[in-house]
Design an enzyme around this catalytic site. Structure first.
Site, mmCIF file in Angstrom:
data_model
loop_
_atom_site.group_PDB
_atom_site.id
_atom_site.type_symbol
_atom_site.label_atom_id
_atom_site.label_comp_id
_atom_site.label_asym_id
_atom_site.label_seq_id
_atom_site.Cartn_x
_atom_site.Cartn_y
_atom_site.Cartn_z
ATOM 1 N N TYR A 1 0.865 -1.190 0.000
ATOM 2 C CA TYR A 1 0.000 0.000 0.000
ATOM 3 C C TYR A 1 0.898 1.234 0.000
ATOM 4 C CZ TYR A 1 -3.050 3.714 1.705
ATOM 5 O OH TYR A 1 -3.740 4.889 1.832
ATOM 6 N N GLU B 1 -3.466 7.289 -4.159
ATOM 7 C CA GLU B 1 -3.408 6.074 -3.340
ATOM 8 C C GLU B 1 -3.299 4.866 -4.262
ATOM 9 O OE1 GLU B 1 -5.928 4.774 0.444
ATOM 10 O OE2 GLU B 1 -6.993 4.330 -1.409
#
Ligand code: GDP
Ligand code: MN
Length: 383
Positions: free
Chosen positions: A101, A189
């Site tokens: 992530y 993101e």
């Protein structure tokens, strides 16, 4: 402006961030033809602006044309948390070794940028933050200094990724920071950022939110916009075309106000006196006849509207100008509902005097926000 995943991937590609190549389809036949062209296995991904598409069944692997047809049929038209899928993105399937992530966003309290990197990707970062906060490497970035190569490396090393992934991730986060900062995004993101079985690091998902205040610097964003609103509320599409700050709601009192704060207060006041707003609409400063006409045109397309409340507090915007605008607009637009108008502030007296000459049961003057809201709600409720 929030981008769809496929737009986010296009955006990343401009900043040289590795992403799988693919394309979009809006029909099942198109999807199958595209999958054939890309070569199996492919992944078919629902394009909706909401997370957790995977869990909802909006992301499927297809090993042949038959499977591609089956999944595309299921996914197109699917309802994911209230978002209907009109478009799928199809890309060559990835062989995933590990899921990471990474994101950049603004930390308002620190007045700095915040980077987050984790070896535990593919799940919601909020869950990781709760269950295993140590698994997230945080990085404060002073916008003046930016993200240096050294800082990027130290950060990536803290995140305990597979050693094979480190060099590529160091390069990738710097490009991602550039896409965030130089690109004028509020958020970028990547979840998951993957290490593939053949040792490549790339963005498998893309979430990008662009800073609307910077739109003037980015004529190229228009291409994103025309598509993003295509799937939205008809009233909002029309409002967007007319350059209005409009959000459609489900009540019966149409709202026009100048300034976002006043528009919100107007919504609250309508609610407080027992009514419900049909929309939020901020016509901004310097409202003239054209703007008022545009605003009324948009509200007029809303069949639920039974009364229209115009709430203007004159600052730079002058009450008499708005009143003239309203009078002209009423002549231009065949209104479906009566107008209840409250004008206060600069040149309010002159404004009210102009409206007075045109007063009728379709054009009603009220002196305060509260009395105007009461009147509008009473009319909307047929009392
Ligand atoms: P989200 O659920 O909306 O966040 O959609 P993502 O694009 O993040 O996909 C969710 C999950 O689907 C990923 O974390 C992967 O585990 C899986 N996935 C997506 N694309 C592929 C692929 O090409 N191959 C494999 N094996 N899994 C994939
Ligand atoms: Mn994701």
């Amino acid at each position: 402006m929030d981008l769809f995943e496929y737009q986010g991937k296009q955006y990343f590609a401009r900043y040289d961030i590795p992403v799988p190549t693919g394309d979009t389809a809006t029909t099942v036949d198109q999807a199958v033809a595209l999958a054939d062209k890309i070569g199996y296995p492919v992944v078919i991904k629902a394009q909706v602006q909401v997370g957790g598409r995977g869990k909802a069944g909006g992301i499927k692997l297809a090993s042949n044309a038959e499977e591609a047809r089956f999944h595309a049929t299921n996914i197109l038209g699917m309802d994911i948390k209230g978002h209907i899928v009109r478009l799928v993105w199809i890309e060559s399937a990835s062989d995933i070794e590990e899921e990471y992530y990474v994101s950049f966003t603004l930390d308002r309290s620190k007045k700095q940028f915040l980077g987050m990197l984790s070896a535990e990707g593919g799940v919601e970062i909020e869950t990781v933050a709760e269950t295993n906060p140590d698994a997230i490497a945080f990085l404060d970035i002073n916008p003046v200094d930016g993200l240096t190569a050294e800082a990027a490396r130290a950060w990536v090393e803290r995140a305990n990724l597979n050693p094979i992934a480190v060099d590529q991730t160091v390069a990738l986060v710097q490009k991602l920071y550039n896409a965030f900062n130089a690109g004028d995004a509020d958020l970028v993101e990547v979840n998951p950022l993957i290490l593939s079985k053949d040792g490549r690091v790339y963005a498998l998902d893309a979430k990008v939110s662009l800073d609307d205040s910077a739109a003037a610097r980015h004529p190229e964003w228009e291409a994103f916009r025309s598509v993003s609103v295509e799937a939205g509320d008809e009233r909002e599409i029309l409002a967007r075309e007319k350059g209005l700050q409009y959000i459609g709601l489900s009540g019966s009192v149409g709202i026009i106000a100048n300034g976002a704060g006043l528009a919100m207060s107007t919504l609250d006041t309508v609610q407080q006196v027992g009514g419900s707003a049909a929309n939020f609409l901020d016509i901004g400063g310097g409202a003239n006849a054209e703007v008022v006409t545009n605003a009324l045109t948009v509200i007029n397309t809303d069949e639920n509207v039974k009364a229209i409340l115009i709430n203007i507090f004159g600052g730079i915007t002058r009450g008499d100008e708005v009143a003239r605008g309203i009078v002209q607009a009423v002549q231009n637009v065949n209104l479906r509902a009566p107008l209840i108008i409250r004008i206060d502030g600069t040149n309010a007296v002159e404004g009210r005097a102009i409206l007075k000459q045109h007063e009728s049961d379709r054009v009603i003057n009220e002196e305060t926000m509260l009395s105007a809201a009461r009147r509008a709600v009473a009319i909307a409720e047929g009392k």
